[in-house]
Design a protein around this motif. Structure first.
Motif, mmCIF file in Angstrom:
data_model
loop_
_atom_site.group_PDB
_atom_site.id
_atom_site.type_symbol
_atom_site.label_atom_id
_atom_site.label_comp_id
_atom_site.label_asym_id
_atom_site.label_seq_id
_atom_site.Cartn_x
_atom_site.Cartn_y
_atom_site.Cartn_z
ATOM 1 N N UNK A 117 10.308 -0.110 2.160
ATOM 2 C CA UNK A 117 11.194 -1.256 1.353
ATOM 3 C C UNK A 117 12.258 -1.486 1.531
ATOM 4 N N UNK A 118 13.032 -0.760 2.210
ATOM 5 C CA UNK A 118 14.503 -1.072 3.546
ATOM 6 C C UNK A 118 13.955 -2.407 4.547
ATOM 7 N N UNK A 153 5.241 18.724 -0.884
ATOM 8 C CA UNK A 153 6.232 18.363 0.131
ATOM 9 C C UNK A 153 5.985 16.737 0.649
ATOM 10 N N UNK A 154 4.564 17.056 0.501
ATOM 11 C CA UNK A 154 2.882 15.957 1.226
ATOM 12 C C UNK A 154 4.354 15.148 0.477
ATOM 13 N N UNK A 213 0.768 -1.231 -0.262
ATOM 14 C CA UNK A 213 0.110 0.036 0.003
ATOM 15 C C UNK A 213 0.974 1.584 0.047
ATOM 16 N N UNK A 214 1.969 1.142 0.529
ATOM 17 C CA UNK A 214 2.479 2.412 0.898
ATOM 18 C C UNK A 214 3.561 2.638 -0.642
ATOM 19 N N UNK A 215 3.467 1.276 -1.358
ATOM 20 C CA UNK A 215 4.576 1.596 -2.869
ATOM 21 C C UNK A 215 3.343 2.485 -3.712
ATOM 22 N N UNK A 260 10.887 8.982 2.701
ATOM 23 C CA UNK A 260 11.428 7.770 3.710
ATOM 24 C C UNK A 260 10.134 7.241 3.988
ATOM 25 N N UNK A 261 8.709 7.796 4.460
ATOM 26 C CA UNK A 261 8.141 6.271 4.809
ATOM 27 C C UNK A 261 8.718 5.441 4.132
ATOM 28 N N UNK A 262 8.314 5.437 2.303
ATOM 29 C CA UNK A 262 8.752 4.342 1.644
ATOM 30 C C UNK A 262 9.912 4.180 1.979
#
Length: 98
Positions: free
Chosen positions: A67-68, A54-55, A17-19, A61-63
């Motif tokens: 991912x890591x 900006x968003x 979902x983040x991706x 950074x969350x992505x």
């Protein structure tokens, strides 16, 4: 979905979902930036574009964190070895019909 694919989906649902959200935000920012550059010679950003930019940068950074995290979790040997853990989980997810 059944078996190991379902287990992977279950474990990495938030990452997926983040991706997808990051991809959409990045696509919107890049298309908007191209439209602004093609329509005018000046590089003035509107307030709404700046907010989206900006968003997107904050969300990056969350992505990268997810991912890591997914890369480290997928390297877990449980996903690569045929052991009891995955057999038990697959039977719990979809019990065999008799």
């Amino acid at each position: 979905m059944t078996g190991l694919v379902y287990l992977l989906y279950e474990r990495f649902r938030i990452t997926l979902l983040v991706c997808m959200a990051y991809f959409v935000l990045t696509t919107v920012v890049n298309i908007w930036l191209l439209v602004v550059r093609w329509n005018s010679l000046k590089h003035a950003w509107s307030t709404s574009f700046l907010i989206i930019f900006i968003i997107q940068r904050f969300f990056s950074s969350i992505y990268y964190y997810y991912y890591k995290r997914a890369a480290l979790r997928i390297s877990d040997p449980r996903f690569h070895d045929d052991i009891e853990w995955d057999q038990n989980k697959m039977h719990q997810v979809r019990p065999e019909t008799q």
